[in-house]
Motif scaffolding. Sequence first.
Motif, mmCIF file in Angstrom:
data_model
loop_
_atom_site.group_PDB
_atom_site.id
_atom_site.type_symbol
_atom_site.label_atom_id
_atom_site.label_comp_id
_atom_site.label_asym_id
_atom_site.label_seq_id
_atom_site.Cartn_x
_atom_site.Cartn_y
_atom_site.Cartn_z
ATOM 1 N N ILE A 153 0.958 -1.107 -0.005
ATOM 2 C CA ILE A 153 -0.010 -0.056 -0.035
ATOM 3 C C ILE A 153 0.939 1.270 -0.129
ATOM 4 N N GLY A 154 1.852 1.346 0.746
ATOM 5 C CA GLY A 154 2.857 2.275 0.665
ATOM 6 C C GLY A 154 3.676 2.700 -0.503
ATOM 7 N N ALA A 155 4.050 1.556 -1.234
ATOM 8 C CA ALA A 155 4.658 1.842 -2.380
ATOM 9 C C ALA A 155 3.824 2.368 -3.314
ATOM 10 N N ILE A 156 2.553 1.872 -3.454
ATOM 11 C CA ILE A 156 1.609 2.694 -4.355
ATOM 12 C C ILE A 156 1.177 3.782 -4.036
ATOM 13 N N ALA A 157 0.914 4.004 -2.873
ATOM 14 C CA ALA A 157 0.461 5.328 -2.383
ATOM 15 C C ALA A 157 1.534 6.453 -2.545
ATOM 16 N N LEU A 158 2.731 6.069 -2.130
ATOM 17 C CA LEU A 158 3.909 7.154 -2.401
ATOM 18 C C LEU A 158 4.414 7.502 -3.851
ATOM 19 N N VAL A 159 3.717 6.861 -4.858
ATOM 20 C CA VAL A 159 4.185 7.105 -6.085
ATOM 21 C C VAL A 159 3.870 8.579 -6.488
ATOM 22 N N PRO A 160 2.809 9.182 -6.299
ATOM 23 C CA PRO A 160 2.813 10.699 -6.618
ATOM 24 C C PRO A 160 3.713 11.599 -5.848
ATOM 25 N N ALA A 161 4.231 11.315 -4.503
ATOM 26 C CA ALA A 161 5.128 12.139 -3.795
ATOM 27 C C ALA A 161 6.584 11.668 -4.285
ATOM 28 N N VAL A 162 6.893 10.433 -4.091
ATOM 29 C CA VAL A 162 8.149 10.134 -4.275
ATOM 30 C C VAL A 162 8.699 9.721 -5.798
ATOM 31 N N GLY A 163 7.752 9.316 -6.656
ATOM 32 C CA GLY A 163 7.929 8.622 -7.751
ATOM 33 C C GLY A 163 7.963 7.386 -7.933
ATOM 34 N N PRO A 164 8.605 6.806 -9.043
ATOM 35 C CA PRO A 164 8.576 5.358 -9.326
ATOM 36 C C PRO A 164 9.545 4.660 -8.197
ATOM 37 N N PHE A 165 10.261 5.512 -7.488
ATOM 38 C CA PHE A 165 11.405 4.780 -6.482
ATOM 39 C C PHE A 165 10.648 4.333 -5.530
ATOM 40 N N SER A 166 9.270 4.762 -5.050
ATOM 41 C CA SER A 166 8.581 4.237 -3.981
ATOM 42 C C SER A 166 8.258 2.587 -4.318
ATOM 43 N N LEU A 167 8.313 2.222 -5.620
ATOM 44 C CA LEU A 167 7.796 0.955 -6.188
ATOM 45 C C LEU A 167 8.789 0.074 -5.603
ATOM 46 N N LEU A 168 10.194 0.423 -5.192
ATOM 47 C CA LEU A 168 11.151 -0.473 -5.037
ATOM 48 C C LEU A 168 10.756 -1.016 -3.396
ATOM 49 N N ALA A 169 9.730 -0.716 -2.834
ATOM 50 C CA ALA A 169 9.410 -1.113 -1.486
ATOM 51 C C ALA A 169 8.528 -2.472 -1.727
ATOM 52 N N ALA A 170 8.086 -2.521 -3.021
ATOM 53 C CA ALA A 170 7.186 -4.043 -3.280
ATOM 54 C C ALA A 170 7.826 -5.137 -3.110
ATOM 55 N N PRO A 171 9.249 -5.479 -3.733
ATOM 56 C CA PRO A 171 9.926 -6.612 -3.359
ATOM 57 C C PRO A 171 10.069 -6.972 -1.970
ATOM 58 N N LEU A 172 10.353 -5.916 -1.139
ATOM 59 C CA LEU A 172 10.258 -6.192 0.177
ATOM 60 C C LEU A 172 9.055 -6.557 0.859
ATOM 61 N N ALA A 173 7.943 -6.460 0.367
ATOM 62 C CA ALA A 173 6.665 -7.185 0.640
ATOM 63 C C ALA A 173 6.807 -8.636 0.428
ATOM 64 N N LEU A 174 7.165 -8.886 -0.908
ATOM 65 C CA LEU A 174 7.271 -10.167 -1.214
ATOM 66 C C LEU A 174 8.171 -10.982 -0.357
ATOM 67 N N ILE A 175 9.358 -10.509 0.430
ATOM 68 C CA ILE A 175 9.696 -11.198 1.354
ATOM 69 C C ILE A 175 9.117 -11.369 2.626
ATOM 70 N N ALA A 176 8.401 -10.379 3.048
ATOM 71 C CA ALA A 176 7.572 -10.531 4.269
ATOM 72 C C ALA A 176 6.466 -11.559 3.956
ATOM 73 N N PHE A 177 5.967 -11.637 2.636
ATOM 74 C CA PHE A 177 4.983 -12.564 2.290
ATOM 75 C C PHE A 177 5.270 -13.954 2.345
ATOM 76 N N ARG A 178 6.782 -14.177 1.946
ATOM 77 C CA ARG A 178 7.333 -15.480 1.774
ATOM 78 C C ARG A 178 6.932 -16.073 0.359
ATOM 79 N N GLY A 179 6.619 -15.035 -0.522
ATOM 80 C CA GLY A 179 6.218 -15.129 -1.693
ATOM 81 C C GLY A 179 5.061 -14.065 -2.221
ATOM 82 N N CYS A 180 3.894 -14.283 -2.473
ATOM 83 C CA CYS A 180 2.924 -13.574 -2.796
ATOM 84 C C CYS A 180 1.743 -13.523 -1.716
ATOM 85 N N PRO A 181 0.946 -12.259 -1.864
ATOM 86 C CA PRO A 181 -0.218 -12.585 -0.745
ATOM 87 C C PRO A 181 -0.993 -13.946 -0.914
ATOM 88 N N THR A 182 -1.256 -14.385 -1.948
ATOM 89 C CA THR A 182 -1.871 -15.693 -1.827
ATOM 90 C C THR A 182 -1.093 -16.746 -1.051
#
Length: 101
Positions: free
Chosen positions: A36-65
């Motif tokens: 949510i943070g990676a997507i919500a921060l795109v207007p403020a920070v730019g595409p660099f905020s999407l670098l947080a998305a791979p960290l979510a995959l680590i927390a999920f141990r894969g994908c949300p499913t």
Amino acid sequence: MNTLKSAPSPPPPMNFASSSVPRHLARGAIGFGLIIGAIALVPAVGPFSLLAAPLALIAFRGCPTCWMVGLAQTLSRGRLERRCTDDTCTLAKAPAAHKPA
């Protein structure tokens, strides 16, 4: 030469469960928060905020499913057991643990 052919053993089941429900829920909160943070921060920070998305995959141990499957496994741990006979496997209630008197 005598060669024995054995049936191939099935691969071990994937296990996405955590050691406890609170720990699993914490991993989910971190993962969903990062997405949510990676997507919500795109207007403020730019595409660099999407670098947080791979960290979510680590927390999920894969994908949300994978996280949701792990939640089901964590909740059912010790309550259900898989019983296999011949070519059929079923889920059944695990026998009640004996409490010391």
